[in-house]
Design a protein around this motif. Structure first.
Motif, PDB file in Angstrom:
ATOM      1  N   LEU A  45       0.856  -1.187   0.000  1.00  0.00           N
ATOM      2  CA  LEU A  45       0.000   0.000   0.000  1.00  0.00           C
ATOM      3  C   LEU A  45       0.891   1.236   0.000  1.00  0.00           C
ATOM      4  CD1 LEU A  45      -1.467  -2.245   2.186  1.00  0.00           C
ATOM      5  CD2 LEU A  45      -3.306  -0.616   1.746  1.00  0.00           C
ATOM      6  N   PRO A  46       1.350   1.661  -1.173  1.00  0.00           N
ATOM      7  CA  PRO A  46       2.264   2.803  -1.250  1.00  0.00           C
ATOM      8  C   PRO A  46       1.543   4.124  -0.990  1.00  0.00           C
ATOM      9  CG  PRO A  46       1.616   2.119  -3.443  1.00  0.00           C
ATOM     10  CD  PRO A  46       1.018   1.116  -2.498  1.00  0.00           C
ATOM     11  N   ARG A  47       2.324   5.126  -0.638  1.00  0.00           N
ATOM     12  CA  ARG A  47       1.801   6.481  -0.459  1.00  0.00           C
ATOM     13  C   ARG A  47       2.423   7.475  -1.434  1.00  0.00           C
ATOM     14  NH1 ARG A  47      -1.331   7.470   4.032  1.00  0.00           N
ATOM     15  NH2 ARG A  47      -1.416   5.796   5.599  1.00  0.00           N
ATOM     16  N   THR A  48       3.461   7.073  -2.134  1.00  0.00           N
ATOM     17  CA  THR A  48       4.156   7.990  -3.037  1.00  0.00           C
ATOM     18  C   THR A  48       4.413   7.326  -4.384  1.00  0.00           C
ATOM     19  OG1 THR A  48       6.404   7.303  -2.428  1.00  0.00           O
ATOM     20  CG2 THR A  48       5.346   9.005  -1.045  1.00  0.00           C
ATOM     21  N   ILE A  49       4.658   8.167  -5.375  1.00  0.00           N
ATOM     22  CA  ILE A  49       5.006   7.657  -6.704  1.00  0.00           C
ATOM     23  C   ILE A  49       6.312   6.877  -6.641  1.00  0.00           C
ATOM     24  CG2 ILE A  49       5.726   8.368  -9.015  1.00  0.00           C
ATOM     25  CD1 ILE A  49       3.756  10.699  -8.792  1.00  0.00           C
ATOM     26  N   GLU A  50       7.275   7.389  -5.867  1.00  0.00           N
ATOM     27  CA  GLU A  50       8.570   6.723  -5.757  1.00  0.00           C
ATOM     28  C   GLU A  50       8.414   5.308  -5.209  1.00  0.00           C
ATOM     29  OE1 GLU A  50       8.958  10.900  -6.243  1.00  0.00           O
ATOM     30  OE2 GLU A  50       7.900   9.796  -4.642  1.00  0.00           O
ATOM     31  N   GLN A  51       7.501   5.119  -4.269  1.00  0.00           N
ATOM     32  CA  GLN A  51       7.269   3.778  -3.725  1.00  0.00           C
ATOM     33  C   GLN A  51       6.675   2.848  -4.781  1.00  0.00           C
ATOM     34  OE1 GLN A  51       4.956   4.352  -0.150  1.00  0.00           O
ATOM     35  NE2 GLN A  51       6.637   5.408   0.907  1.00  0.00           N
ATOM     36  N   GLU A 167      -0.432  10.511 -14.897  1.00  0.00           N
ATOM     37  CA  GLU A 167       0.912  10.069 -14.557  1.00  0.00           C
ATOM     38  C   GLU A 167       0.826   8.560 -14.359  1.00  0.00           C
ATOM     39  OE1 GLU A 167       3.759  13.130 -12.443  1.00  0.00           O
ATOM     40  OE2 GLU A 167       1.960  12.793 -11.230  1.00  0.00           O
ATOM     41  N   VAL A 168       1.707   7.839 -15.045  1.00  0.00           N
ATOM     42  CA  VAL A 168       1.629   6.384 -15.061  1.00  0.00           C
ATOM     43  C   VAL A 168       3.015   5.805 -14.807  1.00  0.00           C
ATOM     44  CG1 VAL A 168       0.996   4.359 -16.400  1.00  0.00           C
ATOM     45  CG2 VAL A 168      -0.237   6.503 -16.757  1.00  0.00           C
ATOM     46  N   VAL A 169       3.116   4.919 -13.834  1.00  0.00           N
ATOM     47  CA  VAL A 169       4.350   4.155 -13.640  1.00  0.00           C
ATOM     48  C   VAL A 169       4.280   2.929 -14.534  1.00  0.00           C
ATOM     49  CG1 VAL A 169       5.744   2.834 -12.016  1.00  0.00           C
ATOM     50  CG2 VAL A 169       4.703   4.988 -11.285  1.00  0.00           C
ATOM     51  N   LEU A 170       5.271   2.799 -15.402  1.00  0.00           N
ATOM     52  CA  LEU A 170       5.298   1.687 -16.345  1.00  0.00           C
ATOM     53  C   LEU A 170       5.843   0.426 -15.674  1.00  0.00           C
ATOM     54  CD1 LEU A 170       6.584   3.599 -19.498  1.00  0.00           C
ATOM     55  CD2 LEU A 170       4.218   3.020 -18.902  1.00  0.00           C
ATOM     56  N   ALA A 171       5.772  -0.671 -16.393  1.00  0.00           N
ATOM     57  CA  ALA A 171       6.159  -1.960 -15.821  1.00  0.00           C
ATOM     58  C   ALA A 171       7.601  -1.973 -15.329  1.00  0.00           C
ATOM     59  CB  ALA A 171       5.940  -3.065 -16.847  1.00  0.00           C
ATOM     60  N   ASP A 172       8.466  -1.208 -15.988  1.00  0.00           N
ATOM     61  CA  ASP A 172       9.881  -1.211 -15.596  1.00  0.00           C
ATOM     62  C   ASP A 172      10.213  -0.130 -14.576  1.00  0.00           C
ATOM     63  OD1 ASP A 172       9.745   1.082 -17.121  1.00  0.00           O
ATOM     64  OD2 ASP A 172      11.066   0.358 -18.715  1.00  0.00           O
ATOM     65  N   GLY A 173       9.186   0.597 -14.115  1.00  0.00           N
ATOM     66  CA  GLY A 173       9.398   1.601 -13.088  1.00  0.00           C
ATOM     67  C   GLY A 173       9.552   3.018 -13.593  1.00  0.00           C
ATOM     68  N   ARG A 174       9.635   3.210 -14.905  1.00  0.00           N
ATOM     69  CA  ARG A 174       9.719   4.565 -15.441  1.00  0.00           C
ATOM     70  C   ARG A 174       8.381   5.300 -15.250  1.00  0.00           C
ATOM     71  NH1 ARG A 174      11.324   4.012 -21.482  1.00  0.00           N
ATOM     72  NH2 ARG A 174      10.064   2.112 -21.238  1.00  0.00           N
ATOM     73  N   LEU A 175       8.451   6.618 -15.132  1.00  0.00           N
ATOM     74  CA  LEU A 175       7.251   7.434 -14.972  1.00  0.00           C
ATOM     75  C   LEU A 175       6.918   8.098 -16.301  1.00  0.00           C
ATOM     76  CD1 LEU A 175       5.113   8.591 -13.016  1.00  0.00           C
ATOM     77  CD2 LEU A 175       6.657  10.528 -12.636  1.00  0.00           C
ATOM     78  N   LEU A 176       5.709   7.853 -16.778  1.00  0.00           N
ATOM     79  CA  LEU A 176       5.217   8.429 -18.025  1.00  0.00           C
ATOM     80  C   LEU A 176       4.153   9.462 -17.713  1.00  0.00           C
ATOM     81  CD1 LEU A 176       4.782   8.387 -21.184  1.00  0.00           C
ATOM     82  CD2 LEU A 176       3.088   6.580 -20.761  1.00  0.00           C
ATOM     83  N   THR A 177       4.275  10.638 -18.340  1.00  0.00           N
ATOM     84  CA  THR A 177       3.235  11.665 -18.228  1.00  0.00           C
ATOM     85  C   THR A 177       2.524  11.774 -19.560  1.00  0.00           C
ATOM     86  OG1 THR A 177       4.500  12.899 -16.576  1.00  0.00           O
ATOM     87  CG2 THR A 177       2.754  14.079 -17.716  1.00  0.00           C
ATOM     88  N   GLY A 200      -5.460  -1.696 -15.617  1.00  0.00           N
ATOM     89  CA  GLY A 200      -4.163  -1.920 -14.992  1.00  0.00           C
ATOM     90  C   GLY A 200      -3.243  -2.837 -15.754  1.00  0.00           C
ATOM     91  N   SER A 201      -3.540  -3.108 -17.009  1.00  0.00           N
ATOM     92  CA  SER A 201      -2.736  -4.045 -17.792  1.00  0.00           C
ATOM     93  C   SER A 201      -1.608  -3.366 -18.554  1.00  0.00           C
ATOM     94  CB  SER A 201      -3.630  -4.808 -18.781  1.00  0.00           C
ATOM     95  OG  SER A 201      -4.186  -3.924 -19.740  1.00  0.00           O
ATOM     96  N   LEU A 202      -1.574  -2.036 -18.581  1.00  0.00           N
ATOM     97  CA  LEU A 202      -0.547  -1.307 -19.326  1.00  0.00           C
ATOM     98  C   LEU A 202       0.361  -0.475 -18.431  1.00  0.00           C
ATOM     99  CD1 LEU A 202      -2.641   0.006 -22.372  1.00  0.00           C
ATOM    100  CD2 LEU A 202      -1.287  -2.095 -22.201  1.00  0.00           C
ATOM    101  N   GLY A 203      -0.088  -0.122 -17.250  1.00  0.00           N
ATOM    102  CA  GLY A 203       0.684   0.713 -16.349  1.00  0.00           C
ATOM    103  C   GLY A 203      -0.114   1.021 -15.099  1.00  0.00           C
ATOM    104  N   ILE A 204       0.574   1.621 -14.115  1.00  0.00           N
ATOM    105  CA  ILE A 204      -0.054   1.955 -12.834  1.00  0.00           C
ATOM    106  C   ILE A 204      -0.352   3.447 -12.807  1.00  0.00           C
ATOM    107  CG2 ILE A 204       0.121   1.790 -10.338  1.00  0.00           C
ATOM    108  CD1 ILE A 204       0.414  -0.915 -11.739  1.00  0.00           C
ATOM    109  N   VAL A 205      -1.612   3.814 -12.826  1.00  0.00           N
ATOM    110  CA  VAL A 205      -1.994   5.224 -12.757  1.00  0.00           C
ATOM    111  C   VAL A 205      -1.717   5.742 -11.347  1.00  0.00           C
ATOM    112  CG1 VAL A 205      -3.920   6.855 -12.858  1.00  0.00           C
ATOM    113  CG2 VAL A 205      -3.716   5.041 -14.577  1.00  0.00           C
ATOM    114  N   VAL A 206      -0.866   6.762 -11.252  1.00  0.00           N
ATOM    115  CA  VAL A 206      -0.514   7.332  -9.949  1.00  0.00           C
ATOM    116  C   VAL A 206      -0.951   8.788  -9.816  1.00  0.00           C
ATOM    117  CG1 VAL A 206       1.368   5.742  -9.467  1.00  0.00           C
ATOM    118  CG2 VAL A 206       1.821   7.827 -10.798  1.00  0.00           C
TER     119      VAL A 206
END
Length: 455
Positions: A45-51, A167-177, A200-206
């Motif tokens: 249960l993260p609280r930040t994008i970095e997590q 803002e989306v965290v991709l599968a490899d951890g990169r942040l896409l805007t 949630g199959s393409l990335g994590i919306v943050v």
């Protein structure tokens, strides 16, 4: 397993991880029936994008699947865990970062509850229209993942029409805007819309930039009783053909009406075969309701009751809001479908569903966002009765087949998840499936994000 937990702990606070199997099992599934769920290795249960980025980098390094979750109010199994996965619950990322009345946008984290956002923007004289029936519990991130709708879709549209940027965290951890904050913008491919409804199959919306509208006047509601569902659907066609733009146009069939009466003693006549609710939030809603009342009468309505004020309007809407809860009391389990058909075929959809209920000797109630053709057939069954459960599943499939035959789609707002994977392939065809897989491979080449969902 030990290596996974050790690596996750290196970048997460202790309170962000749950490993107790008795607790993690409670995160295994959403509210869908007939959808398998596995046992997660850990819930984060993260609280930040970095997590979130740390989780995805760890998952990629160890080739561990990740299942993103919101409030788990979904009805397609899209949030169901797979064995050994990381469940990534975004509910703790629940801040409203900005409400801008000039640009008419809100910037939010994915765990913000829909109703919380709606009330917050109301204080600024603004309006966030998407209102799923679970709006007091569901999260914006979940709404984006399933492209959810609600009662107001007939006038205001679904979630996809209000997501300007992500803002989306991709599968490899990169942040896409993706997208924009501006009212207009057509630069590049529309990646924002690609993520909306991707479950949630393409990335994590943050994070999300959401469009807002000026708060409309208080709506007034009309209730019209009909001797048949066909007559009610005829009224819907007349209302839309004449160019009216109701803020709400909802239908309940006899089975649903009777379930609501039994549960809440609403006093609706048992002889009513269909109840149509229409609402307007225009400057002069009374005039609009009067015109719609005439159209309902011409279509065969036996009684038409317009509300005099907001309080009466709310009373009339209570029955519709209780529909799904009331149908859940009929049997021990329900399967809630959301087949959407052209408005002109709505009557055929409801009549066909009634025939399927008779064929399988089941109780199937239908409530519908009639203004946009989105039906919610609710199959009621005893989950302890193997034969009845089988008939429920078979009837569900026939309902989806009927929707496609009528030129519709297998889902208007609930998504595909696990429940409708086979039917998505039938709807979009072989070439469509190939294109979906190509897009999935571009964003998630290792297949770690929500595996086994959508297709």
């Amino acid at each position: 397993m030990d290596d996974l937990l050790e690596r996750l702990r290196a970048g997460l606070p202790a309170e962000a991880m749950i490993t107790d199997p008795d607790v993690t099992s409670s995160y295994a599934h959403d509210m869908a029936s007939f959808c398998d769920a596995g046992a997660p290795a850990v819930v984060v249960l993260p609280r930040t994008i970095e997590q979130v980025q740390h989780v995805m980098r760890t998952a990629t390094a160890l080739r561990v699947p990740v299942v993103p979750q919101g409030a788990r109010t979904g009805l397609s199994g899209a949030a169901n865990a797979s064995d050994g996965c990381i469940v990534l619950s975004l509910v703790k990322m629940d801040r409203i970062l900005e409400i801008n009345p000039v640009d008419r946008i809100a910037v939010v984290e994915p765990g913000v509850i829909n109703a919380v956002l709606s009330r917050a923007v109301n204080e600024h004289g603004l309006y966030y229209p998407p209102d799923p029936s679970s709006w007091e519990m569901c999260t914006i991130g979940g709404n984006i993942g399933t492209a959810s709708g609600g009662l107001c879709c007939v006038k205001y549209g679904v979630t996809a029409e209000y997501v300007l940027g992500l803002e989306v965290v991709l599968a490899d951890g990169r942040l896409l805007t993706t997208g924009r904050r501006t009212a207009k913008g057509v630069a590049g491919y529309d990646l924002t819309r690609l993520f909306v409804g991707s479950e949630g199959s393409l990335g994590i919306v943050v994070g999300a930039v959401l469009a807002l509208k000026p708060q409309p006047p208080q709506q007034l509601v009309l209730a019209a009783e009909f001797p048949s569902a066909a007559a009610a659907c005829d009224a819907v066609c007349r209302i839309m053909e004449r160019g009216h733009t109701p803020s709400l146009l909802e239908l309940m069939d006899r089975t649903t009406i009777q379930a609501v009466n039994r549960m809440a003693h609403m006093g609706l006549p048992d002889s009513t075969e269909a109840l149509l609710l229409a609402a307007f939030d225009t400057p002069d809603p009374s005039a609009d309701l009067a015109a719609v009342a005439d159209l309902c009468t011409a279509a065969g309505a036996t009684d038409v009751v317009p509300a005099a004020d907001a309080a009466e309007s709310e009373l009339l809407l209570q029955a519709r809001r209780m529909s799904l809860t009331a149908l859940e009391t009929v049997k021990s389990a329900t399967m809630i479908d959301d087949v959407c058909v052209p408005r002109s075929r709505l009557g055929a959809m409801i009549e066909g569903t009634a025939a399927i209920a008779r064929k399988y000797d089941l109780t199937i109630g239908v409530c519908a966002h009639a203004g946009d053709g989105n039906t919610h057939p609710v199959v009621c069954f005893d989950h302890m009765d193997a034969d009845e459960s089988r008939r429920a599943r078979e009837s569900f499939d026939e309902i989806m087949a009927l929707g496609l035959e009528l030129g519709g789609t297998i889902t208007g707002e609930h998504g595909v998840g696990v429940l409708k994977k086979e039917w998505l392939a039938r709807e979009i065809g072989e070439v469509g499936v190939e294109m979906h897989r190509g897009i999935k491979a571009a964003f998630d080449p290792l297949g770690l994000l929500n595996p086994g969902k959508v297709f």
